[in-house]
Every structure is written in structure tokens, then in C-alpha cells.
Design a protein around this motif. Structure first.
Motif, short mmCIF file in Angstrom:
data_model
loop_
_atom_site.label_atom_id
_atom_site.label_comp_id
_atom_site.label_asym_id
_atom_site.label_seq_id
_atom_site.Cartn_x
_atom_site.Cartn_y
_atom_site.Cartn_z
N PHE A 119 23.26 6.76 -11.33
CA PHE A 119 24.64 6.30 -11.55
C PHE A 119 24.82 5.73 -12.96
N LYS A 120 23.72 5.23 -13.53
CA LYS A 120 23.79 4.56 -14.83
C LYS A 120 23.58 5.52 -15.99
N LYS A 121 23.59 6.82 -15.73
CA LYS A 121 23.54 7.89 -16.74
C LYS A 121 22.34 7.84 -17.71
N PRO A 122 21.15 7.84 -17.18
CA PRO A 122 19.98 7.94 -18.07
C PRO A 122 19.84 9.37 -18.57
N LYS A 123 18.97 9.58 -19.58
CA LYS A 123 18.73 10.95 -20.06
C LYS A 123 17.89 11.70 -19.02
N SER A 124 16.91 11.01 -18.48
CA SER A 124 16.05 11.62 -17.46
C SER A 124 15.46 10.54 -16.57
N ILE A 125 15.03 10.95 -15.38
CA ILE A 125 14.34 10.02 -14.46
C ILE A 125 13.03 10.67 -14.03
N THR A 126 11.95 9.97 -14.27
CA THR A 126 10.61 10.44 -13.89
C THR A 126 9.98 9.36 -13.02
N THR A 127 9.11 9.77 -12.13
CA THR A 127 8.49 8.79 -11.24
C THR A 127 6.97 8.80 -11.33
N CYS A 128 6.41 7.61 -11.37
CA CYS A 128 4.95 7.45 -11.39
C CYS A 128 4.56 6.49 -10.26
N VAL A 129 3.83 7.01 -9.29
CA VAL A 129 3.39 6.14 -8.18
C VAL A 129 1.87 5.98 -8.17
N LEU A 130 1.44 4.82 -7.72
CA LEU A 130 0.02 4.56 -7.61
C LEU A 130 -0.54 5.29 -6.38
N LEU A 131 0.10 5.08 -5.23
CA LEU A 131 -0.38 5.65 -3.97
C LEU A 131 0.71 6.48 -3.31
N ASP A 132 0.33 7.65 -2.84
CA ASP A 132 1.27 8.50 -2.13
C ASP A 132 0.78 8.72 -0.69
N LYS A 133 1.54 8.14 0.26
CA LYS A 133 1.24 8.39 1.69
C LYS A 133 2.04 9.62 2.10
N LYS A 134 1.60 10.78 1.63
CA LYS A 134 2.35 12.02 1.80
C LYS A 134 2.68 12.32 3.26
N CYS A 135 1.73 12.03 4.14
CA CYS A 135 1.89 12.37 5.56
C CYS A 135 2.98 11.52 6.25
N ALA A 136 3.46 10.45 5.58
CA ALA A 136 4.47 9.57 6.20
C ALA A 136 5.89 9.89 5.72
N ARG A 137 6.02 10.92 4.90
CA ARG A 137 7.31 11.20 4.26
C ARG A 137 8.40 11.59 5.26
N LYS A 138 9.58 10.97 5.11
CA LYS A 138 10.75 11.33 5.93
C LYS A 138 11.87 11.84 5.04
N THR A 139 11.91 11.36 3.79
CA THR A 139 12.92 11.80 2.82
C THR A 139 12.20 12.48 1.67
N GLU A 140 12.56 13.74 1.41
CA GLU A 140 11.93 14.47 0.29
C GLU A 140 12.28 13.82 -1.03
N VAL A 141 11.29 13.54 -1.85
CA VAL A 141 11.55 12.93 -3.15
C VAL A 141 10.52 13.45 -4.15
N ASP A 142 11.01 13.88 -5.34
CA ASP A 142 10.09 14.43 -6.35
C ASP A 142 9.32 13.32 -7.06
N VAL A 143 8.03 13.54 -7.22
CA VAL A 143 7.19 12.59 -7.95
C VAL A 143 6.39 13.37 -9.00
#
Ligand code: XMP
Ligand code: MG
Length: 180
Positions: A119-143
Motif C-alpha cells: 500500500f505504501k508504494k515501495p519499488k520492490s518487496i523481497t522476503t528473507c526468513v530464518l526458518l520456514d515451516k513449509k509443511c504448516a503453510r495455509k496461505t501461499e506466500v513467496d519467499v
């Protein structure tokens, strides 16, 4: 009264050495990918404070950092509804944003935060996570950057807590109730 940190045992899942090695690798990769960009790191408090501090010191690039406070967890269970407990202090507009999050679980928190930032109009949004509990995912989200994929256990240490405790451990472990 028994101290909460004595009521539980923590089985080491990721050692301090493993974490430091992997965080260095990811920091270097981000530095290569974002060289000469106008980067604003957005660190999600409280759980990401140790990860963010290590990551920024291992990066070889210019960047600013802002902190946002979100909450969706109570005890060991997600409440399913994310709340913003603070606001951004730095400008988002036109910046390359890198979100730094401790754990990606169902995906609710990150999905919510990415929408808020968009909503705040950045140029880009990238995500960096330490831990990914992939098997618990309910909402698809790009990382884009993930340090470790883990199972669906409740973990503590390296900034990650159980009701505020265990954040100071230099390793990450699975929380179990002590039989003693
Ligand atoms: P969702 O389900 O929204 O959850 O992807 C992400 C948030 O939940 C927290 N979380 C944990 N916190 N031990 C914790 O202390 C855990 O095992 C755990 N799993 C998820 C996490 O802080 C993240 O912001
Ligand atoms: Mg968190």
C-alpha cells in the motif's frame, strides 16, 4: 515457584555454528543481489531482532533498517489474526524493501505484512526468513531467501521465544516439557 525456563528442555535443532554459517551465506547473497540499490530492511519484532542484527553485520552493502512490531501468537498457538503494534519510521515509497522475519509458519503474518507494505508504494518487496515451516503453510506466500526449512515443531532460541523466554539462546531448539 518454578522458573519457566526450568520447566522445559530445549533439544538443539540448529547449532550456533550452523546458524552463523548459513546467515553469512544468505547475507552475502543478498549483498550481491542488491548491490547499489536503495534498500530498507524491515525487521519484524520481536522474534527477528537477533537474526536481523547478525544479518546486517554480515552484509556487504549500504542499507537502512526499520523495525515493525506485529503479533499473531499467544503461547504456542497462532491466533490467526495479525495485529500491527507499531508503525514505520522510515519512508517506504520508492525503496527496495527486504522483510526480515524469524519464522514463516502458516503464512498469515507475512502475507498480511506484504500487503500493508505494498500500500505504501515501495519499488520492490523481497522476503528473507530464518526458518520456514513449509509443511504448516495455509496461505501461499513467496519467499526469496530462506535460511532453513524445519518441521512443524514449536522452536525457541536465537531471538525466538516462548511467552517472552528463551530468546537469548545462541542456538535454535525444540521446546519440550521437562519430565523432572
Ligand atoms: P504465521 O502462521 O503467521 O506465523 O506464518 C508466523 C509468526 O508466528 C511466530 N511463530 C513462532 N514463534 N516459535 C515461536 O516462538 C515457533 O515455533 C513459531 N512458529 C511461528 C513467528 O514469530 C512468526 O512471526
Ligand atoms: Mg514473529
Amino acid at each position: 515457584m518454578m522458573n519457566i525456563e526450568e520447566k522445559y528442555v530445549v533439544d538443539v535443532l540448529l547449532s550456533e555454528e550452523e546458524i552463523q554459517k548459513r546467515v553469512s551465506e544468505v547475507a552475502l547473497q543478498i549483498s550481491k543481489d542488491f548491490k547499489d540499490k536503495e534498500v530498507l530492511l524491515v525487521s519484524v519484532l520481536n522474534g527477528s531482532f537477533v537474526f536481523s542484527a547478525d544479518l546486517i553485520r554480515k552484509m556487504d552493502m549500504k542499507c537502512k533498517i526499520d523495525f515493525i512490531s506485529l503479533s499473531s501468537y499467544l503461547g504456542t498457538h497462532s491466533q490467526g489474526k495479525v495485529k500491527i503494534l507499531s508503525e514505520f519510521k522510515e519512508d517506504i515509497i520508492g525503496k527496495d524493501i527486504i522483510i526480515i522475519e524469524d519464522i514463516l509458519d502458516t503464512g498469515t503474518t507475512l502475507d498480511f505484512l506484504k500487503r500493508e507494505i505494498a500500500f505504501k508504494k515501495p519499488k520492490s518487496i523481497t522476503t528473507c526468513v530464518l526458518l520456514d515451516k513449509k509443511c504448516a503453510r495455509k496461505t501461499e506466500v513467496d519467499v526469496e531467501y530462506s535460511c532453513f526449512e524445519i518441521g512443524n515443531d514449536f522452536v525457541v532460541g536465537y531471538g525466538i521465544d516462548y511467552n517472552g523466554f528463551f530468546r537469548g539462546l545462541p542456538y535454535i531448539g525444540i521446546l519440550k516439557e521437562s519430565t523432572q
